[in-house]
Design a protein around this motif. Structure first.
Motif, mmCIF file in Angstrom:
data_model
loop_
_atom_site.group_PDB
_atom_site.id
_atom_site.type_symbol
_atom_site.label_atom_id
_atom_site.label_comp_id
_atom_site.label_asym_id
_atom_site.label_seq_id
_atom_site.Cartn_x
_atom_site.Cartn_y
_atom_site.Cartn_z
ATOM 1 N N ALA A 106 0.810 -1.217 0.000
ATOM 2 C CA ALA A 106 0.000 0.000 0.000
ATOM 3 C C ALA A 106 0.842 1.265 0.000
ATOM 4 O O ALA A 106 0.337 2.352 -0.294
ATOM 5 N N ASN A 107 2.123 1.151 0.322
ATOM 6 C CA ASN A 107 3.010 2.304 0.406
ATOM 7 C C ASN A 107 3.697 2.524 -0.942
ATOM 8 O O ASN A 107 4.469 1.675 -1.394
ATOM 9 N N ALA A 108 3.421 3.655 -1.585
ATOM 10 C CA ALA A 108 3.924 3.890 -2.945
ATOM 11 C C ALA A 108 5.446 3.859 -3.021
ATOM 12 O O ALA A 108 6.020 3.242 -3.924
ATOM 13 N N ALA A 109 6.115 4.525 -2.084
ATOM 14 C CA ALA A 109 7.580 4.577 -2.121
ATOM 15 C C ALA A 109 8.178 3.192 -1.910
ATOM 16 O O ALA A 109 9.125 2.788 -2.600
ATOM 17 N N TYR A 110 7.614 2.454 -0.956
ATOM 18 C CA TYR A 110 8.136 1.111 -0.695
ATOM 19 C C TYR A 110 7.778 0.170 -1.841
ATOM 20 O O TYR A 110 8.560 -0.701 -2.215
ATOM 21 N N ARG A 111 6.598 0.343 -2.424
ATOM 22 C CA ARG A 111 6.194 -0.511 -3.538
ATOM 23 C C ARG A 111 7.170 -0.367 -4.704
ATOM 24 O O ARG A 111 7.568 -1.355 -5.331
ATOM 25 N N ARG A 112 7.581 0.885 -4.984
ATOM 26 C CA ARG A 112 8.552 1.086 -6.062
ATOM 27 C C ARG A 112 9.868 0.385 -5.746
ATOM 28 O O ARG A 112 10.498 -0.203 -6.619
ATOM 29 N N TRP A 113 10.277 0.445 -4.457
ATOM 30 C CA TRP A 113 11.507 -0.246 -4.062
ATOM 31 C C TRP A 113 11.351 -1.752 -4.223
ATOM 32 O O TRP A 113 12.251 -2.440 -4.730
ATOM 33 N N LEU A 114 10.216 -2.292 -3.817
ATOM 34 C CA LEU A 114 9.973 -3.733 -3.915
ATOM 35 C C LEU A 114 10.031 -4.208 -5.361
ATOM 36 O O LEU A 114 10.625 -5.248 -5.679
ATOM 37 N N LEU A 115 9.422 -3.439 -6.258
ATOM 38 C CA LEU A 115 9.423 -3.802 -7.668
ATOM 39 C C LEU A 115 10.828 -3.728 -8.257
ATOM 40 O O LEU A 115 11.234 -4.586 -9.040
ATOM 41 N N ARG A 116 11.569 -2.699 -7.869
ATOM 42 C CA ARG A 116 12.917 -2.516 -8.397
ATOM 43 C C ARG A 116 13.859 -3.632 -7.958
ATOM 44 O O ARG A 116 14.806 -3.982 -8.657
ATOM 45 N N HIS A 117 13.578 -4.226 -6.762
ATOM 46 C CA HIS A 117 14.462 -5.257 -6.219
ATOM 47 C C HIS A 117 13.873 -6.666 -6.314
ATOM 48 O O HIS A 117 14.412 -7.602 -5.714
ATOM 49 N N ASP A 118 12.782 -6.806 -7.055
ATOM 50 C CA ASP A 118 12.147 -8.124 -7.202
ATOM 51 C C ASP A 118 11.971 -8.798 -5.849
ATOM 52 O O ASP A 118 12.332 -9.955 -5.638
ATOM 53 N N SER A 119 11.395 -8.086 -4.913
ATOM 54 C CA SER A 119 11.287 -8.570 -3.539
ATOM 55 C C SER A 119 10.344 -9.761 -3.407
ATOM 56 O O SER A 119 9.329 -9.843 -4.105
ATOM 57 N N PRO A 120 10.645 -10.688 -2.476
ATOM 58 C CA PRO A 120 9.716 -11.785 -2.182
ATOM 59 C C PRO A 120 8.361 -11.288 -1.691
ATOM 60 O O PRO A 120 7.370 -12.017 -1.794
ATOM 61 N N LEU A 121 8.292 -10.067 -1.180
ATOM 62 C CA LEU A 121 7.018 -9.546 -0.703
ATOM 63 C C LEU A 121 6.024 -9.295 -1.833
ATOM 64 O O LEU A 121 4.850 -9.047 -1.596
ATOM 65 N N LEU A 122 6.511 -9.351 -3.102
ATOM 66 C CA LEU A 122 5.606 -9.142 -4.222
ATOM 67 C C LEU A 122 4.662 -10.326 -4.425
ATOM 68 O O LEU A 122 3.707 -10.244 -5.187
ATOM 69 N N LEU A 123 4.935 -11.440 -3.774
ATOM 70 C CA LEU A 123 4.027 -12.573 -3.818
ATOM 71 C C LEU A 123 3.509 -12.824 -2.420
ATOM 72 O O LEU A 123 4.285 -12.867 -1.464
ATOM 73 N N ARG A 124 2.219 -12.984 -2.305
ATOM 74 C CA ARG A 124 1.635 -13.327 -1.024
ATOM 75 C C ARG A 124 1.014 -14.709 -1.155
ATOM 76 O O ARG A 124 0.037 -14.899 -1.865
ATOM 77 N N HIS A 125 1.640 -15.689 -0.490
ATOM 78 C CA HIS A 125 1.171 -17.063 -0.568
ATOM 79 C C HIS A 125 1.055 -17.526 -2.021
ATOM 80 O O HIS A 125 0.106 -18.206 -2.398
#
Length: 360
Positions: A301-320
Motif C-alpha cells: 500500500a506504500n507507494a515509495a516502498y512498492r517502487r523499491w519492492l518492484l525494483r528489487h524483485d522482492s519476495p514480498l511481491l508474492l503473497r502465498h
C-alpha cells in the motif's frame, strides 16, 4: 525506604547489561527514572552499588553482596508469577498475548487473528524495545511478538524463546521535510543528508549506535539529536530541523516526505518471536502466515516502498504464491522478474509505525 522486588530486579538488570541506559530499556523505563531509583536504593542501603566508567557500570563489593542475595529472590518471584499466570490462563479460557515494536501491520495482523481464533481473548503490548519484549516472553508475560533486529546488532534470545524470520533484510528509509533540497529525488544518498541533524530515539535498541556506525564507516560526522517524544520528533522533521530514519511502510505527515537511501546502508531483520514448548507453538504457522499477509498488505500500500519492492524483485511481491494485482504494469519494462514466494523468507524507527505511515 524498604527494598522491594522491583528494586532488586533493577539492580540485576544493571549488573546484567552493564549499563543503566540498557537496563532502563530492558525494564521499560527512562534512563533518568532508573538513575533516580538507583540513587534511592543506594541511599537506603547506605553505600554505592555500582561504579560508572568508560566500560559501563560494574558492581562494587557492596553491590556484589546484595546481588548475590537479590538474584534468588527475583528468580523465585518470577517463577511464582509464571505459575500464577499459567493457572489463570487455564481458569480463564483461551488467550493470546501479543507484543510488537510498532508497525502498521499490527492492525491487519489482529484482524486476521480475530478471524482465525474467534473465541480467543487477545491483548497486545507495544514497546519500542525489542529486548524488553523478549524479556516479557521469557517472563511469561507475552506469548508471541513481532520485533525488528538492527543489522549488525543481533538480538539475544532468552532461554525458552524461539524465532522465525519474516523479512530477512528490510531497508530503512529516511523522513525529511518536503522543502529539503533532496526531497524531489526518488532516492537519497547519505552525502545529501550528512549536513543535517539526524534524530533518533535513545530508547530504541541500538538505533543511536547504528547511526553512528553508519556515518563513521562513510567517513561522515553529522550531528545526532536524541528525542523521546514522537509528536515533537515528527514536527522537527516536517519543519526541516532534522531528518530521521524510519520504516519503509511509514506514512508521511503533512510537510514531510519519505525516501529510500541509496544502496540501502541501514537495514533491519523482521522476526516473529515466541515462547517455546507452549500451546502457542501449535498455532505458530497460523500466527506467522497472518503476520506475513498483514505486513505484505501495508508494504504494498506504500507507494515509495512498492517502487523499491518492484525494483528489487522482492519476495514480498508474492503473497502465498499469488501476485499482487497490477504488479506487472507497475514494474519497469512491464514485468516483475525473479519473483519468489514469501514462505520461509519473510517494526524501524518508532516514528514510522502509526505516526507517519504509505509513502507519497
Amino acid at each position: 525506604m524498604d527494598l522491594e522486588v522491583r528494586h532488586l530486579r533493577a539492580l540485576c538488570a544493571i549488573a546484567d547489561t552493564g549499563s543503566v541506559r540498557k537496563a532502563a530499556v530492558q525494564l521499560g523505563m527512562t534512563q533518568p527514572s532508573l538513575t533516580t531509583q538507583l540513587r534511592r536504593i543506594e541511599k537506603a542501603v547506605g553505600g554505592t552499588l555500582f561504579t560508572r566508567g568508560r566500560t559501563g557500570s560494574r558492581p562494587t563489593p557492596l553491590g556484589r553482596s546484595i546481588l548475590g542475595r537479590a538474584r534468588p529472590i527475583v528468580a523465585e518471584m518470577s517463577a511464582l508469577m509464571n505459575a500464577v499466570r499459567e493457572v489463570t490462563a487455564q481458569d480463564g479460557g483461551a488467550r493470546l498475548r501479543l507484543g510488537g515494536t510498532g508497525s502498521r501491520a499490527v492492525v491487519g495482523w489482529l484482524r486476521r487473528l480475530h478471524a482465525r481464533f474467534p473465541e480467543t481473548e487477545t491483548s497486545i503490548h507495544i514497546d519500542v524495545s525489542a529486548n524488553e519484549l523478549l524479556q516479557m516472553l521469557a517472563d511469561n508475560q507475552l506469548d508471541v511478538a513481532f520485533v525488528q533486529e538492527l543489522e549488525g546488532f543481533p538480538l539475544r534470545l532468552p532461554a525458552g524463546v524461539g524465532s522465525r524470520v519474516l523479512v530477512a533484510r528490510e531497508p530503512q528509509f529516511i523522513a525529511m521535510s518536503d522543502r529539503h533540497p533532496a526531497a524531489a529525488r526518488t532516492e537519497v544518498a547519505l552525502e545529501d543528508v550528512s549536513g543535517d541533524p539526524w534524530m533518533v530515539d535513545p530508547t530504541v535498541d541500538d538505533e543511536y549506535a547504528a547511526i553512528r556506525r553508519l556515518f563513521a564507516t562513510a567517513g561522515m560526522h553529522p550531528r545526532v539529536v536524541q528525542v523521546h517524544d514522537n509528536t515533537t520528533a515528527a514536527d522537527l522533521v516536517a519543519s526541516g530541523e532534522a531528518v530521521s530514519p524510519c520504516q519503509p511502510t511509514s506514512v508521511p505527515r503533512h510537510g514531510m516526505v519519505i525516501r529510500p537511501l541509496r544502496d540501502d546502508p541501514l537495514a533491519v531483520r523482521l522476526l516473529l518471536v515466541f515462547r517455546t514448548v507452549t500451546a502457542v507453538e501449535r498455532q505458530l504457522d497460523g500466527l506467522y502466515d497472518d503476520l506475513g499477509a498483514a505486513y505484505t498488505e501495508v508494504a504494498w500500500a506504500n507507494a515509495a516502498y512498492r517502487r523499491w519492492l518492484l525494483r528489487h524483485d522482492s519476495p514480498l511481491l508474492l503473497r502465498h504464491g499469488t501476485p499482487w494485482p497490477g504488479a506487472e504494469e507497475l514494474a519497469d519494462g512491464g514485468a516483475v522478474r525473479g519473483l519468489r514466494d514469501v514462505s520461509g523468507t519473510l517494526p524501524a524507527a518508532r516514528l514510522s509505525a502509526g505516526d507517519w505511515g504509505a509513502g507519497d
